[in-house]
Design a protein around this motif. Structure first.
Motif, PDB file in Angstrom:
ATOM      1  N   HIS A 235       0.826  -1.208   0.000  1.00 43.27           N
ATOM      2  CA  HIS A 235       0.000   0.000   0.000  1.00 43.27           C
ATOM      3  C   HIS A 235       0.853   1.247   0.000  1.00 43.27           C
ATOM      4  O   HIS A 235       1.906   1.282   0.635  1.00 43.27           O
TER       5      HIS A 235
ATOM      6  N   GLU B  77      -3.535   0.607  -3.428  1.00 49.21           N
ATOM      7  CA  GLU B  77      -2.735  -0.601  -3.637  1.00 49.21           C
ATOM      8  C   GLU B  77      -1.739  -0.313  -4.755  1.00 49.21           C
ATOM      9  O   GLU B  77      -2.114   0.269  -5.775  1.00 49.21           O
TER      10      GLU B  77
ATOM     11  N   ASP C 151       3.550  -5.264   1.955  1.00 52.86           N
ATOM     12  CA  ASP C 151       3.934  -4.233   2.932  1.00 52.86           C
ATOM     13  C   ASP C 151       5.027  -4.741   3.867  1.00 52.86           C
ATOM     14  O   ASP C 151       6.038  -4.090   4.089  1.00 52.86           O
TER      15      ASP C 151
END
Ligand SMILES: [Zn+2]
Lengths: 142, 429
Positions: A3, A69, A136
């Motif tokens: 993200h 995203e 992430d």
């Protein structure tokens, strides 16, 4: 999937510092950032270790912030690696909204971050070609 | 439906006779004030109402020059209160009231509130500033006189405002329009449905800020209530000068208490009916500090047609701007309210704005600063550029000038309290 935080800022001295002050030193680590500027304003793109938490903090501080995203691809060496990917996209006729790269310090590794309207498609295409797509947690673990 | 039927529906002849009588009394009283003595007001003879045009006008600067007591015409022991305008620099303008003045003011405000259907069983939350500013206390006295349960919250502290509105089943609020929009934003962001949260809420009194019909519609639609335009200025007591009746076709200006004129701001000649001009008001009942032909700088129009509500007091159109707010750019007259309308109709930007005027060579140039609405931000620069281009296009269609538009961070433009200073003129003369 990883993200990315997008943050609206005015292009004025001190503005960037003021924005970052609301997350820095508050247990949010910034892994990478990029500024896209359009004259008197710009959008800062941030990769951080806890994007959801950081978004809430920035929102509470009154900033215009969005979470998207993105596809983060690991590449070996900077110029050639990026070319490999852009060639791949060109051959598949894929449009990239925005992209940027950065190098991981002290490691022979670079990351290429791609913004696109269809992140899952892109992910499939690049993994099929043998590229590694990071989450992430993986980005932060670098 | 009338608080004071005899006065509110008095025939025009009787009303004008009353005005003439009170105008003469006003001149007699004013002649005792040092300021009007120097103007030789005692020498003016008023035979009929049109003679008022021969009288000198009074300006805000006159009030400042007469500071502190130059406009007072009664002994100080008869004065029970003063209010002062929100002037941020220099000498304030001060208005003094005797007990009778406060009673008359209260009477007028009560009349307004009753007119829009406020009754003793209403719960009234007053979100406008108390203190030297007249908005809060003016409505407070009127609401108490009417017999409402009155909650003097004053402005700000949004959380508490909303809590009180809910828990005390508030039915009427008095609020600055921009703050009403802020309350709406807050509720919307929290996903709260106003009809469910405040089932008793029926009306809002919008005061202290000129606003557009679009702003009113937005407030009415969001809360599902009626919103009424309240006009006043501290020199003429404060709120209670003119107010919309349930027909919402202009504001009845109480002519038993005030005599009003609409004039061309340049020549001070009366404008023809249906033409906008500056509102000039004379107090007709003020004891402590009568003011003759006060230049309000507010631009409006006289509506002479009879109103369906049966009140005979003439109406003024909603204030369309201030003669000193008006910008002249490349020979075009522009009012901030025109810009406000565009911003309200453009999703993606906030309502708070600032206008900066600059000279570019020999040309005038306008920069509009407007805040980005954080809830509409999706993260990409191209949608921001589109938003900016859309604003420029729509502003050009409205004001015929192509401004620069600066998108600013949310909360970065100071929020206006009361009558806002939104225009910064940096042009060279
Ligand atoms: Zn009416």
């Amino acid at each position: 999937m990883a993200h990315q935080i997008s943050l609206f800022v005015e292009n004025k001295p001190g503005k960037l510092d003021a924005v970052l002050a609301s997350i820095i030193g508050k247990k949010i680590d910034i892994k990478a950032f990029m500024i896209a500027s359009a004259g008197k304003f710009g959008v800062i793109k941030l990769l951080v270790d806890e994007p959801f938490k950081a978004r809430e903090m920035l929102k509470d501080a009154g900033h215009a912030v969005a979470l998207e995203e993105v596809v983060v691809v690991e590449i070996r060496d900077m110029p050639q690696g990026i070319k490999d990917i852009t060639d791949l996209f060109a051959s598949k006729g894929i449009n990239i909204e925005n992209a940027y790269g950065f190098s991981v310090q002290e490691k022979p590794k670079s990351l290429f971050i791609i913004e696109t309207k269809e992140p899952s498609n892109i992910k499939e295409i690049v993994t099929a070609k043998g590229f590694k797509v990071l989450s992430d947690a993986q980005i932060y673990a670098l | 439906m009338y608080w004071d039927q005899a006065t509110e529906t008095m025939s025009r002849d009787q009303l004008e006779e009353l005005q003439l009588k009170r105008m003469k009394e006003t001149l007699n009283r004013a002649a005792k004030a040092p300021f009007y003595q120097t103007l030789g007001i005692a020498d003016y003879v008023i035979k009929d109402l049109s003679d008022i045009q021969k009288l000198p006008v009074t300006t805000k600067q006159d009030l400042r020059d007469a500071y502190p007591y130059g406009m007072v015409c009664t002994p100080l022991q008869e004065i029970i209160r003063l209010h002062s305008s929100s002037g941020t620099t220099g000498i304030p303008t001060v208005v003094y009231h005797s007990r009778e003045d406060i009673q008359m003011w209260t009477e007028l405000v009560t009349r307004c509130m009753y007119m829009i259907g406020v009754r003793p069983d209403d719960v009234f939350q007053n979100m406008i500033g108390y203190g030297l500013f007249t908005g809060g206390l003016g409505l407070h006295y009127g609401a108490e006189r009417l017999g409402c349960l009155t909650i003097p919250t004053g402005p700000g502290n949004t959380k508490r405002q909303l809590k009180f509105m809910k828990e005390f089943d508030v039915s009427v609020i008095h609020v600055i329009p921009s703050y009403a929009l802020h309350l709406a934003d807050t509720l919307e962001a929290a996903g709260i449905k106003p009809k469910k949260e405040f089932p008793k809420l029926k009306s809002a009194i919008l005061g202290a800020e000129p606003h557009s019909e679009e702003t009113r519609a937005k407030i009415e639609d969001f809360f599902g209530i009626d919103a009424f335009n309240s006009y006043g200025l501290s020199e003429m007591n404060g709120p209670g000068v003119a107010f919309e009746c349930p027909h919402k076709q202009g504001l009845h200006l109480w002519e038993d208490a005030f005599c009003f004129e609409i004039v061309d701001p340049e020549t001070l000649k009366p404008t023809s009916p249906g033409e906008r001009g500056e509102l000039i008001v004379t107090t007709l009942t003020r004891q402590a500090m009568p003011i003759i032909r006060y230049r309000t700088k507010d631009l409006t129009m006289r509506i002479t047609a009879e109103c369906a509500c049966g009140r005979t007091h003439q109406r003024i159109e909603r204030i369309s701007g201030r003669s000193d707010d008006m910008m002249i750019l490349k020979g075009v007259n522009i009012f901030p309210i025109q810009i406000e309308q565009i911003l309200i109709g453009t999703p993606g930007v906030g309502r708070n704005y600032q206008i900066i005027l600059e000279s570019k060579g020999h040309n005038d140039h306008m920069i509009l600063k407007v805040e980005l609405d954080p809830s509409m931000f999706i993260g990409d620069i191209s949608s921001l550029e589109k938003l900016r281009a859309k604003l420029i296009r729509e502003l050009h269609d409205e004001i015929l000038i192509t401004p620069d538009v600066d998108l600013c961070e949310p909360g970065s433009i100071p929020v206006a309290q009361g009558k806002a200073v939104r225009v910064i003129d940096n042009r060279e003369l």
